[in-house]
Design a protein around this motif. Structure first.
Motif, short mmCIF file in Angstrom:
data_model
loop_
_atom_site.label_atom_id
_atom_site.label_comp_id
_atom_site.label_asym_id
_atom_site.label_seq_id
_atom_site.Cartn_x
_atom_site.Cartn_y
_atom_site.Cartn_z
N ARG A 166 -21.09 13.45 -14.33
CA ARG A 166 -22.25 13.20 -15.20
C ARG A 166 -23.09 12.01 -14.74
O ARG A 166 -24.29 11.99 -14.91
CB ARG A 166 -21.77 12.92 -16.62
N GLN A 167 -22.43 11.01 -14.18
CA GLN A 167 -23.13 9.78 -13.82
C GLN A 167 -23.25 9.66 -12.30
O GLN A 167 -23.36 8.55 -11.78
CB GLN A 167 -22.35 8.57 -14.36
N GLU A 168 -23.24 10.77 -11.62
CA GLU A 168 -23.24 10.73 -10.15
C GLU A 168 -24.39 9.87 -9.63
O GLU A 168 -25.55 10.07 -10.01
CB GLU A 168 -23.38 12.14 -9.59
N PRO A 169 -24.08 8.89 -8.76
CA PRO A 169 -25.14 8.02 -8.23
C PRO A 169 -26.12 8.82 -7.38
O PRO A 169 -25.78 9.89 -6.86
CB PRO A 169 -24.38 7.01 -7.37
N GLY A 170 -27.35 8.28 -7.23
CA GLY A 170 -28.35 8.92 -6.41
C GLY A 170 -27.96 8.93 -4.94
O GLY A 170 -26.99 8.28 -4.54
N THR A 171 -28.76 9.61 -4.13
CA THR A 171 -28.45 9.79 -2.70
C THR A 171 -28.38 8.44 -1.99
O THR A 171 -27.45 8.19 -1.20
CB THR A 171 -29.53 10.64 -2.03
#
Lengths: 96, 350
Positions: B259-264
């Motif tokens: 859900r909180q996956e960091p950006g690239t």
């Protein structure tokens, strides 16, 4: 068969731990820290069991019985090892 | 993540076989735990016994100190990593450089007096570090995230010390009794500390996994606490790295990572930092990025690069006081040199 001297200094005494010595069990044996002297002692399995069994005081015979039960060994095999552990712990000043 | 690091973490957590070759720095850190897990790598037994001896000496001395301070109503709180030894199989599994203590509010003078009475001495320019004759050391803290050294760190997440004190708990740590933080504060502190120091020590990720496995952890409360303290990103970054290492996370932790996956950009930065964890200071820079506002990021970065003079003199302990004005130019040179080293590292890896 080894013959134990009837004058063995470890026999006939009740061995107790000295206050101010910290002990912790390890994977094999244990470790002692003597806060007063600042020394650390590593104990093998037999010595660790001897130390653990001396909490309320124990004689050589009682300690031998403990170690025999733990390792399923005979008193003849164990007695010298226990006596040696007691002598070393006494020399280190952690048992009286 | 390098496969060697993946295998190391798996071995440390008892999930697989150790890698054939362990970097000496990682061996120093995890060798004791490997030995306790039954891996007979060269040097592990000696490290295990050495760690057990040192930890026992340190904890015994600190408990003695804490007992005396408790009588004066000034007992300090034992912080991670010493406090986390309770999560390991035994006292020989996790080395610690020093013991970190959180001083009760307003009681620093009493704690310092007790340390002096117990034979601990602060070296010059390090008023919070106390060393004993046998080499054991204590680091005193008045807050949890070292804002006394870099005040702008508060902007990247903050646990109010008084609030942390109100949540304190009595625990047994390797047979010694201490006041410690609550488990949620410990988890957030571990994640924030690991990020700031670029995950240099794999032990910090091992700490985190063991902490998350504690039955007392309440996921919903932990998350809301992470958000309210501004440390949720540090927590997510640590979980993402641990998940990438193949360590099975608790289901709720795995859901957070999705859900909180960091950006690239952050994901690449994390991967870079972890791959060069022993050489880079990228973690400190990324922790600046966790500030909510751009202005806060700039302020934190500026203060990290140029902290106040007393802190900078700790970075250069051999610089005579009379030459203290040179500390800032030296720092500038250090930053430039460091930046070039990081660029060279990046170029070599390409």
């Amino acid at each position: 068969m080894a013959v134990r001297s009837t004058m063995d200094p470890v026999d006939g005494r009740c061995w107790c731990r000295r206050q101010g010595v910290h002990y912790r069990p390890l994977v094999e044996g244990g470790i002692l820290y003597d806060e007063e002297g600042g020394q650390v002692h590593h104990l093998n399995g037999t010595a660790a069991l001897v130390w653990e069994s001396c909490q309320e005081g124990a004689t050589l015979g009682q300690l031998v019985a403990c170690v025999c039960a733990a390792y399923e060994a005979s008193p003849v095999q164990v007695t010298e090892d226990v006596a040696a552990a007691l002598r070393q712990l006494e020399r280190a000043g952690v048992l009286r | 993540m390098k496969s060697a690091d993946r295998q190391l973490l798996a071995a440390a957590l008892g999930l697989g076989l150790p890698p054939p070759v362990v970097d000496p720095d990682d061996l120093d850190d995890l060798g004791g735990l490997f030995y306790a897990r039954g891996y007979d790598e060269e040097g592990c037994e000696a490290l295990y016994l050495q760690t057990a001896a040192r930890n026992l000496q340190q904890l015994a001395g600190v408990e003695h100190l804490c007992r005396d301070l408790a009588e004066l109503d000034a007992e300090p709180l034992l912080l991670p990593g010493a406090a986390l030894l309770r999560l390991y199989p035994d006292i020989g599994c996790r080395p610690m450089d020093d013991v970190d203590l959180l001083v009760p509010p307003g009681k620093r003078a009493q704690v310092v007096a007790a340390l002096t009475a117990h034979g601990w001495v602060a070296p010059p320019r390090h008023p919070d570090l106390f060393i004993r004759e046998d080499g054991c050391s204590i680091d005193l803290h008045t807050d949890l995230l070292n804002s006394d050294r870099v005040s702008a760190r508060r902007r990247a997440g903050w646990i109010e010390p008084a609030a942390a004190w109100s949540r304190r708990q009595h625990r047994q740590v390797c047979g010694f009794s201490f006041l410690t933080l609550c488990e949620h504060d410990e988890i957030l502190l571990t994640a924030a500390h690991a990020l700031r120091h670029s995950y240099r020590r794999l032990a910090w990720l091992v700490d985190l996994v063991l902490q998350l496995r504690q039955p007392e952890v309440e996921p919903d409360r932990l998350w809301s606490h992470a958000v309210s303290t501004g440390l949720q990103q540090a927590l997510i970054y640590a979980l993402v790295l641990t998940g990438r290492a193949g360590v099975e996370l608790e289901p709720w932790a795995a859901r957070w990572c999705i859900r909180q996956e960091p950006g690239t950009l952050v994901t690449r930065a994390l991967a870079w930092i972890f791959s060069h964890r022993r050489q880079t200071v990228g973690g400190e820079l990324l922790s600046c990025w966790t500030c909510q506002r751009r202005r806060d990021r700039v302020l934190l970065l500026t203060e990290f690069v140029f902290p106040r003079r007393a802190v900078l003199l700790q970075v250069y302990p051999r610089l005579p006081s009379i030459l203290a004005p040179l500390a800032y130019p030296l720092r500038l040179l250090q930053i430039i040199g460091r930046g070039m080293a990081e660029l060279a590292l990046a170029a070599r890896r390409r």
